[in-house]
Enzyme design. Sequence first.
Site, PDB file in Angstrom:
ATOM      1  CG  HIS A 171       9.246  39.220  14.894  1.00  0.00           C
ATOM      2  ND1 HIS A 171       8.884  40.750  15.034  1.00  0.00           N
ATOM      3  CD2 HIS A 171      10.504  39.325  15.900  1.00  0.00           C
ATOM      4  CE1 HIS A 171       9.657  41.281  15.842  1.00  0.00           C
ATOM      5  NE2 HIS A 171      10.279  40.489  16.551  1.00  0.00           N
ATOM      6  CD  GLU A 186       7.552  38.940  18.227  1.00  0.00           C
ATOM      7  OE1 GLU A 186       7.673  40.024  18.671  1.00  0.00           O
ATOM      8  OE2 GLU A 186       8.529  37.914  18.302  1.00  0.00           O
TER       9      GLU A 186
END
Length: 300
Positions: free
Chosen positions: A169, A272
Site C-alpha cells: 500500500h 498500490e
Amino acid sequence: MHDIASLDEKYGLAGEIRFAHDASLGTVATIHNTEAAGTIALNGGQVLAWQPVGEAPVLWRSPERRRELFKPERGGIPVCWPWFAQHPSDPTKPFHGFARIRPWRIVSADRVGAATRLTLALVMAEGDRTLWPHPASLTLTVTLGRRLRVELVTHNTGPAAFTITQALHTYFAVGDIGGVRVEGLDGCDYLDKVDGFARKRQQGPIAFAAETDRIYLGHHGTARIVDEVLGRRIDIGKSGSASTVVWNPWVERSAAMGDMGPDGYRAMVCVETANAADDARTLAPGEQHALVAELSLADR
Ligand code: TA6
C-alpha cells in the site's frame, strides 16, 4: 524488544544497516549505502522511507506519528495481508488484514550489487488462527538502492487451498496533488469506491480534484506518477499483481482520518501494488505466491 547490539552485529553489514528502538515504532532498521537511504520498521514489516542519493524522499510519511505500538504508521509501504480493505465476511476483523499490526523478525541481510537487501518474516500471534485459520508463512524482501524492490511472498504451508487479497500500500511523496497525474491505466476497468464500487473504465491519465479511491482490475503493467511540481516521474513496475489501487483521501476524508497532518493529502498519492476484489489469489497446498513492486525514478 530486540537486542539492538546483537542485531547490529548479526545483520548490520558493517554499519550499512543500523538498528534502533523507537518508542512508537519499535525496532527500526536504517539503511545507508552508496545509492540510497531507507528506513524499515520491524513492526508491521513496513518500509517507511526510501531516498535515492541526490533525490527528494520518494515515499510519503505523515508528520503525525502513531501514538501506540502496532497501530499502522501512516505512510511508507504498509503490508495489507491476508485481505485487502474490509475482511470479505467479517467487518469486525482488522481493516487491511493483520500483517501490518504484527511483529516481524529478521531472516537475513546481504547486498545485491550496491543495493542493500533485508528479508523479514511475519511472526504470527496465537490469536491469529482465529483471524486466519490457514497455516501460512509470509516473508518480505526489501532491496534498496537506486531502485526499490519489495517482494511479499505468501507460502501455503497447510493441507488445503486458501484465497487471499493483498497489497503493498505505497504512499508516494508528491509536490502537490494538483500537479500530479497517473499514467499507464488507460483503458483499464476499475471499481470506484467513492461511487458505490461502480465498475467504470479509465480514459486517459488519472488527475485528482476530489477524493479518489479506485481498484483497477486486470492491470499487469507499469503505472507512472508524473509530478509537475517536483519535476519527476516515478515508475511503479510489478509482478504477481493484477490490481493497482489509486487513492487520495482529499479534504474531508483526510480530516476524518486525523493522522494525515495539516493538508497532508496534498503531498501524497497512493499507487498500490495489489491483488484485490476480482483479482483475489487462491494458493494450493504448498504453493508460494510473490507480489513484487519495483519502484524507480524515470531517467534519473
Ligand atoms: O487503499 C485505499 C484504502 O482502502 C482507502 O479506502 C483507505 O481506507 C486507505 O486504504 C487507508 O486505509 P487505513 O486502514 O490505512 O487508514
